[in-house]
Scaffold this motif. Sequence first.
Motif, short mmCIF file in Angstrom:
data_model
loop_
_atom_site.label_atom_id
_atom_site.label_comp_id
_atom_site.label_asym_id
_atom_site.label_seq_id
_atom_site.Cartn_x
_atom_site.Cartn_y
_atom_site.Cartn_z
N THR A 189 35.69 43.72 42.86
CA THR A 189 36.69 43.78 41.79
C THR A 189 37.66 44.93 42.06
N VAL A 190 38.88 44.77 41.51
CA VAL A 190 39.94 45.76 41.68
C VAL A 190 40.58 46.01 40.33
N SER A 191 40.67 47.27 39.93
CA SER A 191 41.31 47.62 38.66
C SER A 191 42.82 47.39 38.73
N ASP A 192 43.39 47.07 37.58
CA ASP A 192 44.85 47.01 37.40
C ASP A 192 45.06 47.71 36.07
N SER A 193 45.61 47.00 35.07
CA SER A 193 45.73 47.62 33.75
C SER A 193 44.37 47.70 33.05
N ALA A 194 43.45 46.84 33.45
CA ALA A 194 42.05 46.95 33.00
C ALA A 194 41.33 47.87 33.98
N VAL A 195 40.50 48.76 33.45
CA VAL A 195 39.87 49.78 34.27
C VAL A 195 38.37 49.49 34.42
N ASP A 211 31.22 35.83 38.64
CA ASP A 211 31.33 36.22 37.24
C ASP A 211 31.36 37.74 37.12
N VAL A 212 32.28 38.23 36.27
CA VAL A 212 32.43 39.65 36.03
C VAL A 212 32.24 39.90 34.54
N ALA A 213 31.32 40.79 34.19
CA ALA A 213 31.05 41.10 32.78
C ALA A 213 32.20 41.92 32.20
N LEU A 214 32.64 41.50 31.01
CA LEU A 214 33.69 42.23 30.29
C LEU A 214 33.05 43.22 29.34
N ILE A 215 33.70 44.35 29.14
CA ILE A 215 33.19 45.38 28.23
C ILE A 215 34.09 45.39 27.01
N ASN A 216 33.50 45.15 25.85
CA ASN A 216 34.25 45.18 24.59
C ASN A 216 34.27 46.61 24.09
N ASP A 217 35.45 47.23 24.21
CA ASP A 217 35.55 48.63 23.78
C ASP A 217 35.92 48.77 22.30
N GLY A 218 36.07 47.64 21.61
CA GLY A 218 36.35 47.67 20.18
C GLY A 218 37.79 47.95 19.82
N SER A 219 38.64 48.20 20.81
CA SER A 219 40.05 48.49 20.54
C SER A 219 40.88 47.22 20.64
N ALA A 220 41.86 47.10 19.74
CA ALA A 220 42.82 46.01 19.86
C ALA A 220 43.81 46.40 20.95
N GLU A 221 43.89 45.59 22.00
CA GLU A 221 44.74 45.93 23.14
C GLU A 221 45.54 44.72 23.57
N ALA A 222 46.67 45.00 24.20
CA ALA A 222 47.43 43.91 24.82
C ALA A 222 46.59 43.38 25.98
N GLY A 223 46.95 42.21 26.48
CA GLY A 223 46.22 41.65 27.60
C GLY A 223 46.16 42.61 28.77
N GLU A 224 44.98 42.77 29.33
CA GLU A 224 44.79 43.66 30.47
C GLU A 224 44.40 42.82 31.68
N LYS A 225 44.70 43.35 32.86
CA LYS A 225 44.44 42.59 34.08
C LYS A 225 43.57 43.39 35.05
N PHE A 226 42.77 42.65 35.80
CA PHE A 226 42.06 43.18 36.95
C PHE A 226 41.90 42.04 37.92
N GLY A 227 41.50 42.33 39.13
CA GLY A 227 41.45 41.28 40.12
C GLY A 227 40.18 41.29 40.93
N LEU A 228 40.16 40.36 41.87
CA LEU A 228 39.04 40.22 42.80
C LEU A 228 39.64 40.12 44.19
N GLU A 229 39.11 40.91 45.10
CA GLU A 229 39.54 40.87 46.50
C GLU A 229 38.44 40.26 47.34
N VAL A 230 38.82 39.51 48.37
CA VAL A 230 37.85 38.98 49.32
C VAL A 230 38.21 39.49 50.71
N GLY A 231 37.21 39.51 51.56
CA GLY A 231 37.50 39.96 52.92
C GLY A 231 36.35 40.48 53.57
#
Length: 86
Positions: free
Chosen positions: A36-42, A66-86
């Motif tokens: 996984t790779v962070s973007d606006s989601a950390v 599958d990547v588990a999401l963490i619910n931090d309880g904050s209302a946030e705009a859509g956040e992004k993260f990615g997956l790299e292969v190689g």
Amino acid sequence: SLDIAAPVVLEGAGIARFTIGASQAFSETTQVSYSTVSDSAVAGRDFTPVSGNVTFAPGQTEATVDVALINDGSAEAGEKFGLEVG
């Protein structure tokens, strides 16, 4: 070549499911590494970072991660993260 589709978020399960697709089927069993790779989601705050290998069997063209999401309880705009292969 390998492509990674935008993740499908399964909110009820708390996961984001990435699909790794091969442009053609593998002729023999093949392992592909991913991470996984962070973007606006950390990592560690918004999702649980993962890395490892997926195995494509002969004739297979797709695998999922599958990547588990963490619910931090904050209302946030859509956040992004990615997956790299190689």
